[in-house]
Design an enzyme around this catalytic site. Sequence first.
Site, PDB file in Angstrom:
ATOM      1  N   GLN A   1     -16.953   4.945   7.602  1.00  0.00           N
ATOM      2  CA  GLN A   1     -16.881   3.530   7.937  1.00  0.00           C
ATOM      3  C   GLN A   1     -17.784   3.140   9.107  1.00  0.00           C
ATOM      4  O   GLN A   1     -18.331   2.047   9.140  1.00  0.00           O
ATOM      5  CB  GLN A   1     -15.421   3.190   8.249  1.00  0.00           C
TER       6      GLN A   1
ATOM      7  N   GLY B   1       0.086   4.768   4.049  1.00  0.00           N
ATOM      8  CA  GLY B   1       1.190   3.918   3.589  1.00  0.00           C
ATOM      9  C   GLY B   1       2.457   4.730   3.333  1.00  0.00           C
ATOM     10  O   GLY B   1       3.569   4.336   3.710  1.00  0.00           O
TER      11      GLY B   1
ATOM     12  N   GLY C   1       0.834  -1.198   0.000  1.00  0.00           N
ATOM     13  CA  GLY C   1       0.000   0.000   0.000  1.00  0.00           C
ATOM     14  C   GLY C   1       0.864   1.241   0.000  1.00  0.00           C
ATOM     15  O   GLY C   1       1.967   1.248   0.557  1.00  0.00           O
TER      16      GLY C   1
ATOM     17  N   PHE D   1      -9.853  -4.275  -0.012  1.00  0.00           N
ATOM     18  CA  PHE D   1      -8.900  -4.875  -0.969  1.00  0.00           C
ATOM     19  C   PHE D   1      -8.079  -6.022  -0.364  1.00  0.00           C
ATOM     20  O   PHE D   1      -7.347  -6.700  -1.079  1.00  0.00           O
ATOM     21  CB  PHE D   1      -7.937  -3.806  -1.508  1.00  0.00           C
TER      22      PHE D   1
ATOM     23  N   LYS E   1     -14.246   2.313  17.117  1.00  0.00           N
ATOM     24  CA  LYS E   1     -14.262   3.752  17.462  1.00  0.00           C
ATOM     25  C   LYS E   1     -15.085   4.567  16.470  1.00  0.00           C
ATOM     26  O   LYS E   1     -15.690   5.571  16.829  1.00  0.00           O
ATOM     27  CB  LYS E   1     -12.838   4.288  17.515  1.00  0.00           C
TER      28      LYS E   1
ATOM     29  N   ARG F   1     -13.911  12.022   9.815  1.00  0.00           N
ATOM     30  CA  ARG F   1     -15.068  12.087   8.931  1.00  0.00           C
ATOM     31  C   ARG F   1     -16.305  11.383   9.466  1.00  0.00           C
ATOM     32  O   ARG F   1     -17.421  11.708   9.062  1.00  0.00           O
ATOM     33  CB  ARG F   1     -14.715  11.582   7.532  1.00  0.00           C
TER      34      ARG F   1
END
Lengths: 353, 353
Positions: free
Chosen positions: A302, A14, A9, A97, A209, A273
Amino acid sequence: MVKRIAIIGSGNWGSAIARIIGQTTSQHKDTFDSHVKMWVYEEIVNGEKLSEVINQRHENVKYLPGKKIPENVVAVTDLVETCKDADFLIFVVPHQFVAGLCKQLKGNIKSDAQGISMIKGLALNTGAKSGINLITDEIKSILDIKCSVLMGANLAHEVAEDQFCEATIGYNGTNPEEEVILKKLFHTDFFRISVVKDANTVELCGALKNVVAVAAGISDGLGYGDNTKAAIIRLGLMEITKFAERFYPPSNLKTFFQSCGVADLVTTCYGGRNRKLGMAFAKSDKDIKTLEKEILHGQSAQGVYTAEELREMLKQNNAEKDFPLFIGVDKVCKKEIKPEDLIEYLKNHPEHD
Amino acid sequence: MVKRIAIIGSGNWGSAIARIIGQTTSQHKDTFDSHVKMWVYEEIVNGEKLSEVINQRHENVKYLPGKKIPENVVAVTDLVETCKDADFLIFVVPHQFVAGLCKQLKGNIKSDAQGISMIKGLALNTGAKSGINLITDEIKSILDIKCSVLMGANLAHEVAEDQFCEATIGYNGTNPEEEVILKKLFHTDFFRISVVKDANTVELCGALKNVVAVAAGISDGLGYGDNTKAAIIRLGLMEITKFAERFYPPSNLKTFFQSCGVADLVTTCYGGRNRKLGMAFAKSDKDIKTLEKEILHGQSAQGVYTAEELREMLKQNNAEKDFPLFIGVDKVCKKEIKPEDLIEYLKNHPEHD
């Protein structure tokens, strides 16, 4: 024998961690091969190949512009080529991925290679055990290797600025030498590592979280103040601890005091976010997908999807009543209840009994 | 026999808690005498006596304007008159007044009365054990009564708006009935109480968080981001737990997960005057006293003084090296080191070993 490192990554996080790995492997040449390979998903950026830009100008101009990547970190576009000789595979790609990449690597890595996941998220369990799955379990099950995790309150751009911060490595092995090597690989003057032997808890903190941050955002959006937000963060933390104890025992309470625990949770609930989306959602009539497009530029929050998976899993385990925050977030996001009702749910949290 | 309640103090927080006590004592008439006395330090406000305004218009127009105080809470200006028949004495005054008030009460209260301190701070120890002293120890030693504490992430004006929040009662007694009574006295639909049997830890959390908030403010003032602040909050939390374990054992790790612990700490490090002062101090050349006048309108930033006392105590116990954040805050405030040096100190925190 020195250890070879592969970074899988080369996005924002990364590239930031490549700066650290480049430094530590050069510094500890008795422990590591300082020639580090970093897998890059090839893209054309301003008419140039990203991998070539990284190898010529030592900068990821797309995902971490303005920050030098050490010259001993080499971009490689072939995944198997990147990983075939590596002793440690550092996973730092979007969670969706992971399975696909692991399948490509299957049979093409050293049999005693080890993984280190830096991915905060959960996988969908496709096996008999329904509901969620840890990313490390996904990696382990496909590649049949050991896998540790690194999590913490680590915004990538601040790490790339060498700002002082901490991170937690969760290592479940029994080899003290390996523990030392893992710490050496990441620990720098400004990026301070603690190693704990409670990898599942470390990983769960990083994934769960985000659900709490959606709830914190909802509270902010409704106009509640600091007291209510503090209560939400705390109740969220209690649900995370309870979830870890119940579904991934044994879980050590001390792990939640590490950077992966309370530190990362707090940072996510004040910035990030997921909180932003929760706040916007509470203030408007728009649905999640629309808001992701409008305010997150198409990135996903998420926590919303994690809450959905959690609810399904908790339902199957008849444990919904013990996790009103997790369940409430999913209900609000699906418009089954109003944002205000989430706060009412929490007033009757089992923690107060 | 129903229990009689006296509230000692009628400032912002005292008036907010009087709203709750007025409600709970009316609601549980089988447990409490709903006639509650509140001691008011008499002042003239717009030509009227504050005690008379409270008793006639049921509002503390000076310290909590716009919020009704229940009619069953009666303002009394004589301290002994307020407390002489009370079974529970709720202390909610600035910490520097506690000793003087207790001396006035000595010999004038019921022998089996109990105290409940809502005061976040420490007393100076004047006895053989040098350094700091708990406020409850001060109350106990002067009045020879039992004393519990109530602490939490509770900004007074939000509590007075009936916003959902939580608080923690620390009770060290062994009488389950008393525990139930204490919870009943404060628990409402929006002010949610948990009782833990670890009163010293609860009290220490309320006092020591302010030192951490000064450090968080310094980090903000220096322009560090979320990662560094998260590390400071976490390292501060670790020093609080270590301090409690070392100087006030036994201390239960679970207590730090209560509202008094992580919730109050976080709220104080993101808002509040200690953080504000730390931030201003890091950005200017002015000394603490000047900044207190300029930006806190003469109020004091308790964390600064607590850090000074802690340092003296830690020095005497040869424990300075284990508490670099506590020590560093005092050194910065005294200009012995630069604000930047505090961050350097924390990079070598014993937690990272």
